[in-house]
Design an enzyme around this catalytic site. Sequence first.
Site, PDB file in Angstrom:
ATOM      1  CE  LYS A 143      -2.892  -3.654  -6.977  1.00  0.00           C
ATOM      2  NZ  LYS A 143      -1.676  -2.296  -7.106  1.00  0.00           N
TER       3      LYS A 143
ATOM      4  N   GLY B  74       0.805   2.904  -0.123  1.00  0.00           N
ATOM      5  CA  GLY B  74       1.062   3.879   0.110  1.00  0.00           C
ATOM      6  C   GLY B  74       0.791   2.925   1.970  1.00  0.00           C
TER       7      GLY B  74
ATOM      8  CB  VAL C 283       2.713  -1.681   5.198  1.00  0.00           C
ATOM      9  CG1 VAL C 283       1.417  -1.733   5.175  1.00  0.00           C
ATOM     10  CG2 VAL C 283       2.622  -0.733   3.178  1.00  0.00           C
TER      11      VAL C 283
ATOM     12  N   GLY D   8       9.936   7.326  -6.242  1.00  0.00           N
ATOM     13  CA  GLY D   8       9.284   5.353  -5.236  1.00  0.00           C
ATOM     14  C   GLY D   8       8.264   5.122  -6.002  1.00  0.00           C
TER      15      GLY D   8
ATOM     16  CB  VAL E   7      -7.724  -4.875  -4.784  1.00  0.00           C
ATOM     17  CG1 VAL E   7      -8.102  -4.485  -5.991  1.00  0.00           C
ATOM     18  CG2 VAL E   7      -7.651  -6.845  -5.218  1.00  0.00           C
TER      19      VAL E   7
END
Length: 423
Positions: free
Chosen positions: A207, A304, A15, A189, A134
Amino acid sequence: MKDHLRIGILGLGVVGSGTVKVLAAQRAKIKEQTGMNVSIVKALVRPAEDKKQFADEHGIELTSELADIVEDTTLDVIIELIGKVHPAKEFITKALENGKHVVTANKDLIAQHGVELVDIAKANNVSLFYEASVAGGIPILRTLTTNYLADDITNIRGIVNGTTNYMLTKMLENGTSYEDALTQAQELGFAESDPTNDVDGIDAAYKMVILTQFAYGMDVTLDDLEIQGIRGLSDKDVLQAQKFGYEIKLIGESVKTNDSISVSVGPALVPQTHPLASIKNEFNGVFINSTGIDQSMFYGPGAGSLPTATSVISDVAAIAKNIRLGIAAPQFNEYRRSLQLTAPEANYAKYYLAIASAELTAEVLPALLASEDVQVSEIAQEIGEINRITVITEKMNRLQLAAIEATIAKHGTLERRMRVMEA
Protein backbone atom coordinates in the site's frame (compact mmCIF):
# COMPACT_ATOMS: atom_id res chain seq x y z
CA MET A 1 -24.29 9.43 -27.33
CA LYS A 2 -23.59 6.35 -25.24
CA ASP A 3 -25.92 6.08 -22.24
CA HIS A 4 -25.44 2.51 -20.97
CA LEU A 5 -22.26 1.16 -19.35
CA ARG A 6 -22.16 -2.64 -19.38
CA ILE A 7 -19.82 -4.38 -16.94
CA GLY A 8 -18.29 -7.82 -16.59
CA ILE A 9 -17.02 -8.85 -13.16
CA LEU A 10 -14.30 -11.38 -12.39
CA GLY A 11 -15.23 -13.04 -9.11
CA LEU A 12 -18.45 -13.14 -7.10
CA GLY A 13 -16.92 -13.75 -3.69
CA VAL A 14 -17.45 -11.57 -0.63
CA VAL A 15 -16.29 -8.32 -2.27
CA GLY A 16 -17.67 -9.24 -5.70
CA SER A 17 -21.14 -9.91 -4.31
CA GLY A 18 -20.89 -6.71 -2.27
CA THR A 19 -20.04 -4.78 -5.42
CA VAL A 20 -23.17 -6.07 -7.15
CA LYS A 21 -25.28 -5.04 -4.13
CA VAL A 22 -23.73 -1.57 -3.87
CA LEU A 23 -24.34 -0.88 -7.56
CA ALA A 24 -27.93 -2.08 -7.27
CA ALA A 25 -28.50 0.31 -4.35
CA GLN A 26 -26.79 3.29 -6.00
CA ARG A 27 -27.73 2.82 -9.68
CA ALA A 28 -30.24 5.68 -9.73
CA LYS A 29 -27.84 8.09 -8.04
CA ILE A 30 -25.02 7.13 -10.42
CA LYS A 31 -27.28 7.73 -13.43
CA GLU A 32 -28.25 11.14 -12.06
CA GLN A 33 -24.61 12.11 -11.52
CA THR A 34 -23.11 10.60 -14.69
CA GLY A 35 -25.98 10.44 -17.18
CA MET A 36 -25.28 6.73 -17.67
CA ASN A 37 -27.18 3.56 -16.89
CA VAL A 38 -24.62 1.25 -15.26
CA SER A 39 -25.16 -2.47 -14.87
CA ILE A 40 -23.16 -5.63 -14.17
CA VAL A 41 -24.37 -8.09 -16.80
CA LYS A 42 -21.84 -10.94 -16.77
CA ALA A 43 -19.64 -12.63 -14.15
CA LEU A 44 -16.74 -15.06 -14.27
CA VAL A 45 -16.97 -17.77 -11.58
CA ARG A 46 -15.22 -21.07 -10.98
CA PRO A 47 -17.08 -24.08 -12.41
CA ALA A 48 -17.70 -25.50 -8.92
CA GLU A 49 -19.16 -22.26 -7.51
CA ASP A 50 -22.91 -22.15 -6.95
CA LYS A 51 -23.79 -18.53 -7.68
CA LYS A 52 -26.84 -19.13 -9.86
CA GLN A 53 -29.49 -17.92 -7.43
CA PHE A 54 -27.57 -14.71 -6.63
CA ALA A 55 -26.86 -14.09 -10.32
CA ASP A 56 -30.49 -14.65 -11.31
CA GLU A 57 -31.66 -12.19 -8.65
CA HIS A 58 -29.44 -9.49 -10.18
CA GLY A 59 -29.82 -10.37 -13.86
CA ILE A 60 -26.22 -11.52 -14.28
CA GLU A 61 -25.11 -14.12 -16.80
CA LEU A 62 -22.54 -16.56 -15.41
CA THR A 63 -19.58 -18.06 -17.23
CA SER A 64 -16.43 -19.97 -16.31
CA GLU A 65 -14.62 -18.95 -19.52
CA LEU A 66 -12.53 -15.78 -19.39
CA ALA A 67 -12.92 -15.20 -23.14
CA ASP A 68 -16.68 -14.90 -22.68
CA ILE A 69 -16.02 -11.69 -20.78
CA VAL A 70 -12.81 -10.09 -22.04
CA GLU A 71 -13.71 -10.72 -25.70
CA ASP A 72 -17.35 -9.67 -25.34
CA THR A 73 -17.60 -6.56 -27.51
CA THR A 74 -20.74 -5.41 -25.69
CA LEU A 75 -18.88 -4.96 -22.38
CA ASP A 76 -17.24 -1.63 -21.56
CA VAL A 77 -15.67 -2.26 -18.13
CA ILE A 78 -14.16 -5.28 -16.38
CA ILE A 79 -14.04 -5.38 -12.57
CA GLU A 80 -11.33 -7.72 -11.22
CA LEU A 81 -11.94 -9.04 -7.70
CA ILE A 82 -10.34 -12.49 -7.70
CA GLY A 83 -7.25 -11.31 -5.79
CA LYS A 84 -3.61 -12.43 -5.81
CA VAL A 85 -1.14 -11.56 -8.56
CA HIS A 86 -1.74 -14.56 -10.81
CA PRO A 87 -3.87 -15.16 -12.78
CA ALA A 88 -5.28 -11.67 -12.10
CA LYS A 89 -2.40 -10.03 -13.99
CA GLU A 90 -3.03 -12.13 -17.06
CA PHE A 91 -6.81 -11.58 -16.88
CA ILE A 92 -6.44 -7.81 -16.56
CA THR A 93 -3.88 -7.69 -19.37
CA LYS A 94 -6.28 -9.49 -21.71
CA ALA A 95 -9.11 -7.18 -20.73
CA LEU A 96 -7.03 -4.05 -21.38
CA GLU A 97 -5.74 -5.41 -24.69
CA ASN A 98 -9.35 -6.01 -25.72
CA GLY A 99 -10.19 -2.36 -25.13
CA LYS A 100 -11.92 -2.72 -21.77
CA HIS A 101 -11.59 -0.23 -18.94
CA VAL A 102 -10.54 -2.07 -15.78
CA VAL A 103 -11.31 -1.51 -12.10
CA THR A 104 -9.48 -3.59 -9.49
CA ALA A 105 -8.95 -3.74 -5.72
CA ASN A 106 -5.80 -5.83 -6.09
CA LYS A 107 -3.06 -4.04 -4.09
CA ASP A 108 -0.47 -6.84 -4.49
CA LEU A 109 -0.81 -6.70 -8.25
CA ILE A 110 -0.82 -2.90 -8.57
CA ALA A 111 2.18 -2.50 -6.24
CA GLN A 112 4.23 -5.03 -8.19
CA HIS A 113 3.02 -4.59 -11.78
CA GLY A 114 1.05 -1.34 -11.81
CA VAL A 115 3.49 0.53 -14.04
CA GLU A 116 3.39 -2.23 -16.66
CA LEU A 117 -0.40 -2.46 -16.58
CA VAL A 118 -0.82 1.32 -16.84
CA ASP A 119 1.37 1.28 -19.96
CA ILE A 120 -0.86 -1.43 -21.46
CA ALA A 121 -3.95 0.63 -20.60
CA LYS A 122 -2.46 3.71 -22.25
CA ALA A 123 -1.55 1.75 -25.37
CA ASN A 124 -5.16 0.60 -25.71
CA ASN A 125 -6.75 3.97 -24.80
CA VAL A 126 -8.55 2.66 -21.73
CA SER A 127 -8.43 3.48 -18.02
CA LEU A 128 -7.11 1.37 -15.13
CA PHE A 129 -8.54 2.48 -11.76
CA TYR A 130 -7.82 0.97 -8.34
CA GLU A 131 -9.12 3.19 -5.52
CA ALA A 132 -10.01 0.14 -3.39
CA SER A 133 -6.43 -1.18 -3.42
CA VAL A 134 -5.40 1.07 -0.50
CA ALA A 135 -7.30 1.45 2.78
CA GLY A 136 -10.50 -0.20 1.56
CA GLY A 137 -13.30 2.28 2.15
CA ILE A 138 -11.14 5.42 2.52
CA PRO A 139 -11.15 7.41 -0.76
CA ILE A 140 -7.50 8.37 -0.42
CA LEU A 141 -6.06 7.83 -3.92
CA ARG A 142 -8.54 10.00 -5.81
CA THR A 143 -8.17 12.61 -3.06
CA LEU A 144 -4.43 12.71 -3.70
CA THR A 145 -4.93 13.24 -7.44
CA THR A 146 -7.50 16.02 -7.01
CA ASN A 147 -7.38 17.83 -3.66
CA TYR A 148 -3.57 17.78 -3.53
CA LEU A 149 -2.98 18.75 -7.15
CA ALA A 150 -1.98 22.28 -6.10
CA ASP A 151 -0.13 21.19 -2.97
CA ASP A 152 3.28 19.75 -2.13
CA ILE A 153 3.14 16.68 0.11
CA THR A 154 6.10 16.36 2.46
CA ASN A 155 5.05 13.30 4.45
CA ILE A 156 2.35 10.69 4.07
CA ARG A 157 2.05 8.12 6.82
CA GLY A 158 -0.61 5.86 8.05
CA ILE A 159 -2.08 2.78 9.62
CA VAL A 160 -2.97 0.83 6.49
CA ASN A 161 -3.24 -2.71 7.84
CA GLY A 162 -6.28 -3.52 9.96
CA THR A 163 -5.04 -6.89 11.20
CA THR A 164 -1.97 -5.54 12.97
CA ASN A 165 -3.84 -2.52 14.28
CA TYR A 166 -6.42 -4.81 15.85
CA MET A 167 -3.65 -6.87 17.45
CA LEU A 168 -1.79 -3.84 18.79
CA THR A 169 -5.01 -2.39 20.20
CA LYS A 170 -5.64 -5.57 22.17
CA MET A 171 -2.03 -5.71 23.37
CA LEU A 172 -2.27 -2.14 24.65
CA GLU A 173 -5.77 -2.05 26.09
CA ASN A 174 -6.01 -5.58 27.48
CA GLY A 175 -2.39 -6.53 28.06
CA THR A 176 -2.87 -9.38 25.55
CA SER A 177 0.27 -11.15 24.36
CA TYR A 178 1.28 -11.04 20.69
CA GLU A 179 0.38 -14.72 20.27
CA ASP A 180 -3.06 -14.37 21.86
CA ALA A 181 -3.82 -11.18 19.93
CA LEU A 182 -2.99 -12.97 16.67
CA THR A 183 -5.24 -15.88 17.61
CA GLN A 184 -8.11 -13.48 18.34
CA ALA A 185 -7.59 -11.71 15.01
CA GLN A 186 -7.70 -15.04 13.18
CA GLU A 187 -10.85 -16.15 15.00
CA LEU A 188 -12.59 -12.90 14.00
CA GLY A 189 -11.50 -13.20 10.38
CA PHE A 190 -9.18 -10.19 10.48
CA ALA A 191 -6.09 -12.36 9.96
CA GLU A 192 -5.50 -15.27 7.59
CA SER A 193 -4.42 -18.70 8.80
CA ASP A 194 -1.02 -17.70 7.38
CA PRO A 195 -0.66 -14.11 8.68
CA THR A 196 2.78 -13.50 7.15
CA ASN A 197 1.84 -10.63 4.84
CA ASP A 198 0.11 -8.78 7.68
CA VAL A 199 2.41 -9.30 10.67
CA ASP A 200 5.63 -8.97 8.65
CA GLY A 201 4.54 -5.66 7.14
CA ILE A 202 4.31 -6.83 3.52
CA ASP A 203 0.64 -5.92 3.06
CA ALA A 204 1.30 -2.41 4.39
CA ALA A 205 4.39 -2.14 2.19
CA TYR A 206 2.35 -2.83 -0.96
CA LYS A 207 0.00 0.00 0.00
CA MET A 208 2.89 2.38 0.69
CA VAL A 209 4.29 1.67 -2.78
CA ILE A 210 0.99 2.87 -4.24
CA LEU A 211 0.60 5.85 -1.89
CA THR A 212 4.17 6.97 -2.63
CA GLN A 213 3.51 6.94 -6.36
CA PHE A 214 0.41 9.10 -5.89
CA ALA A 215 2.04 11.47 -3.40
CA TYR A 216 5.36 12.07 -5.19
CA GLY A 217 5.04 10.55 -8.65
CA MET A 218 7.95 8.21 -7.91
CA ASP A 219 7.79 4.48 -8.57
CA VAL A 220 9.35 2.50 -5.72
CA THR A 221 9.55 -1.27 -5.31
CA LEU A 222 9.58 -3.34 -2.15
CA ASP A 223 13.38 -3.48 -2.45
CA ASP A 224 13.46 0.30 -1.94
CA LEU A 225 11.57 0.08 1.36
CA GLU A 226 12.76 -0.66 4.87
CA ILE A 227 10.18 -3.21 6.04
CA GLN A 228 9.70 -4.50 9.57
CA GLY A 229 6.66 -6.20 11.02
CA ILE A 230 5.26 -6.72 14.50
CA ARG A 231 6.03 -10.44 14.66
CA GLY A 232 7.07 -11.33 18.19
CA LEU A 233 6.57 -7.81 19.52
CA SER A 234 6.93 -7.87 23.30
CA ASP A 235 4.06 -6.66 25.47
CA LYS A 236 6.84 -5.12 27.59
CA ASP A 237 7.63 -2.73 24.75
CA VAL A 238 3.95 -1.89 24.28
CA LEU A 239 3.63 -0.97 27.96
CA GLN A 240 6.97 0.86 28.14
CA ALA A 241 6.08 2.95 25.11
CA GLN A 242 2.86 3.93 26.88
CA LYS A 243 4.83 5.01 29.95
CA PHE A 244 6.95 7.21 27.69
CA GLY A 245 3.75 8.78 26.33
CA TYR A 246 3.41 6.81 23.09
CA GLU A 247 1.38 4.03 21.53
CA ILE A 248 2.89 1.46 19.18
CA LYS A 249 1.30 1.25 15.73
CA LEU A 250 2.41 -0.41 12.49
CA ILE A 251 3.13 2.71 10.47
CA GLY A 252 3.82 3.05 6.79
CA GLU A 253 5.66 6.29 6.10
CA SER A 254 6.83 8.05 2.95
CA VAL A 255 8.93 11.14 3.65
CA LYS A 256 10.17 13.77 1.23
CA THR A 257 13.53 15.38 2.00
CA ASN A 258 14.33 18.07 -0.58
CA ASP A 259 13.86 16.17 -3.85
CA SER A 260 14.40 12.66 -2.45
CA ILE A 261 12.14 10.26 -0.58
CA SER A 262 12.48 7.48 1.98
CA VAL A 263 9.75 4.89 2.46
CA SER A 264 9.40 2.51 5.38
CA VAL A 265 6.98 0.20 7.15
CA GLY A 266 7.41 -0.87 10.74
CA PRO A 267 6.17 -0.65 14.29
CA ALA A 268 6.58 2.93 15.46
CA LEU A 269 6.00 4.92 18.62
CA VAL A 270 3.16 7.36 17.97
CA PRO A 271 2.68 10.21 20.47
CA GLN A 272 -0.56 9.72 22.39
CA THR A 273 -1.55 13.26 21.32
CA HIS A 274 -1.21 12.44 17.59
CA PRO A 275 -4.43 11.71 15.67
CA LEU A 276 -3.07 8.36 14.45
CA ALA A 277 -2.87 7.17 18.06
CA SER A 278 -6.68 7.28 18.19
CA ILE A 279 -7.09 4.71 15.39
CA LYS A 280 -8.22 1.51 17.09
CA ASN A 281 -8.96 -2.10 16.19
CA GLU A 282 -9.28 -2.94 12.48
CA PHE A 283 -9.68 0.67 11.28
CA ASN A 284 -7.22 2.52 9.05
CA GLY A 285 -6.01 6.11 9.03
CA VAL A 286 -3.82 8.12 6.64
CA PHE A 287 -2.17 11.34 7.86
CA ILE A 288 -0.72 13.84 5.39
CA ASN A 289 1.64 16.77 5.89
CA SER A 290 1.87 19.27 3.06
CA THR A 291 3.01 22.82 2.45
CA GLY A 292 -0.46 24.10 1.53
CA ILE A 293 -3.10 22.27 3.55
CA ASP A 294 -0.54 21.59 6.32
CA GLN A 295 -2.12 18.61 8.14
CA SER A 296 -5.06 16.37 7.31
CA MET A 297 -6.19 12.86 8.23
CA PHE A 298 -8.46 10.36 6.52
CA TYR A 299 -10.09 7.67 8.64
CA GLY A 300 -12.29 4.67 7.94
CA PRO A 301 -12.57 0.91 7.49
CA GLY A 302 -9.54 -0.60 5.81
CA ALA A 303 -11.36 -3.60 4.38
CA GLY A 304 -14.70 -5.37 4.34
CA SER A 305 -17.20 -6.21 1.63
CA LEU A 306 -19.26 -3.03 1.46
CA PRO A 307 -16.50 -0.46 2.13
CA THR A 308 -14.28 -2.02 -0.55
CA ALA A 309 -17.21 -2.44 -2.94
CA THR A 310 -18.14 1.22 -2.50
CA SER A 311 -14.64 2.26 -3.59
CA VAL A 312 -14.87 -0.08 -6.58
CA ILE A 313 -18.17 1.42 -7.69
CA SER A 314 -16.78 4.95 -7.26
CA ASP A 315 -14.17 4.02 -9.88
CA VAL A 316 -16.89 2.67 -12.16
CA ALA A 317 -18.83 5.91 -11.76
CA ALA A 318 -15.72 7.92 -12.66
CA ILE A 319 -15.30 5.89 -15.86
CA ALA A 320 -18.99 6.33 -16.71
CA LYS A 321 -18.72 10.09 -16.30
CA ASN A 322 -15.58 10.28 -18.46
CA ILE A 323 -17.25 8.32 -21.23
CA ARG A 324 -20.42 10.40 -21.07
CA LEU A 325 -18.39 13.63 -21.27
CA GLY A 326 -16.29 12.29 -24.13
CA ILE A 327 -13.05 12.53 -22.14
CA ALA A 328 -10.22 10.43 -23.55
CA ALA A 329 -9.45 7.58 -21.17
CA PRO A 330 -7.35 9.12 -18.38
CA GLN A 331 -5.14 7.09 -16.09
CA PHE A 332 -5.65 7.17 -12.35
CA ASN A 333 -2.46 9.12 -11.73
CA GLU A 334 -0.49 10.90 -14.43
CA TYR A 335 2.09 12.36 -12.01
CA ARG A 336 5.55 10.98 -12.80
CA ARG A 337 9.00 11.96 -11.52
CA SER A 338 12.36 10.20 -11.52
CA LEU A 339 12.98 8.15 -8.40
CA GLN A 340 15.53 9.60 -5.99
CA LEU A 341 15.98 7.86 -2.64
CA THR A 342 17.23 9.76 0.39
CA ALA A 343 20.85 8.99 1.22
CA PRO A 344 21.51 7.30 4.61
CA GLU A 345 23.36 10.36 5.94
CA ALA A 346 20.32 12.56 5.20
CA ASN A 347 17.70 10.13 6.54
CA TYR A 348 16.99 11.30 10.11
CA ALA A 349 14.62 9.95 12.76
CA LYS A 350 14.22 9.41 16.47
CA TYR A 351 14.41 5.79 17.62
CA TYR A 352 13.23 3.57 20.44
CA LEU A 353 15.83 0.96 21.38
CA ALA A 354 15.24 -2.00 23.71
CA ILE A 355 18.55 -3.51 24.84
CA ALA A 356 19.31 -6.62 26.90
CA SER A 357 22.78 -6.57 28.48
CA ALA A 358 24.68 -7.82 31.51
CA GLU A 359 27.13 -4.92 31.14
CA LEU A 360 25.11 -1.85 30.18
CA THR A 361 22.94 0.22 32.54
CA ALA A 362 20.85 3.35 32.25
CA GLU A 363 23.81 5.27 33.69
CA VAL A 364 26.32 3.95 31.14
CA LEU A 365 24.28 3.83 27.94
CA PRO A 366 23.86 7.60 27.35
CA ALA A 367 27.64 8.08 27.23
CA LEU A 368 27.91 5.21 24.77
CA LEU A 369 25.36 6.85 22.48
CA ALA A 370 27.00 10.25 22.91
CA SER A 371 30.16 8.80 21.37
CA GLU A 372 28.20 8.81 18.08
CA ASP A 373 26.78 12.30 18.76
CA VAL A 374 23.38 10.88 19.67
CA GLN A 375 21.48 12.25 22.65
CA VAL A 376 18.90 10.53 24.84
CA SER A 377 15.46 12.00 25.56
CA GLU A 378 13.93 9.13 27.60
CA ILE A 379 15.44 6.11 29.35
CA ALA A 380 14.21 3.33 31.65
CA GLN A 381 15.60 0.03 32.85
CA GLU A 382 14.73 -3.26 34.49
CA ILE A 383 17.61 -4.43 36.69
CA GLY A 384 18.41 -8.13 36.77
CA GLU A 385 21.07 -10.65 35.88
CA ILE A 386 20.41 -9.38 32.37
CA ASN A 387 19.42 -5.70 32.39
CA ARG A 388 16.72 -4.54 29.99
CA ILE A 389 17.18 -0.90 29.02
CA THR A 390 14.74 1.04 26.88
CA VAL A 391 15.69 4.39 25.44
CA ILE A 392 14.29 7.04 23.10
CA THR A 393 16.96 8.93 21.22
CA GLU A 394 16.98 12.35 19.68
CA LYS A 395 17.20 12.48 15.88
CA MET A 396 20.05 10.62 14.20
CA ASN A 397 20.78 9.53 10.66
CA ARG A 398 21.03 5.98 9.38
CA LEU A 399 24.84 5.97 9.51
CA GLN A 400 24.76 6.88 13.20
CA LEU A 401 22.11 4.23 13.80
CA ALA A 402 24.26 1.55 12.17
CA ALA A 403 27.25 2.56 14.28
CA ILE A 404 25.19 2.46 17.49
CA GLU A 405 23.77 -0.96 16.63
CA ALA A 406 27.29 -2.28 16.07
CA THR A 407 28.40 -0.86 19.43
CA ILE A 408 25.42 -2.34 21.27
CA ALA A 409 26.16 -5.75 19.73
CA LYS A 410 29.53 -5.73 21.53
CA HIS A 411 27.85 -5.33 24.92
CA GLY A 412 24.48 -7.05 24.61
CA THR A 413 21.47 -7.65 22.35
CA LEU A 414 19.28 -5.11 20.59
CA GLU A 415 15.89 -6.75 21.13
CA ARG A 416 13.77 -4.18 19.33
CA ARG A 417 14.28 -1.02 17.30
CA MET A 418 11.40 1.25 16.31
CA ARG A 419 11.07 4.68 14.78
CA VAL A 420 9.55 7.39 16.96
CA MET A 421 7.07 9.75 15.32
CA GLU A 422 7.07 13.40 16.27
CA ALA A 423 3.87 15.08 17.42
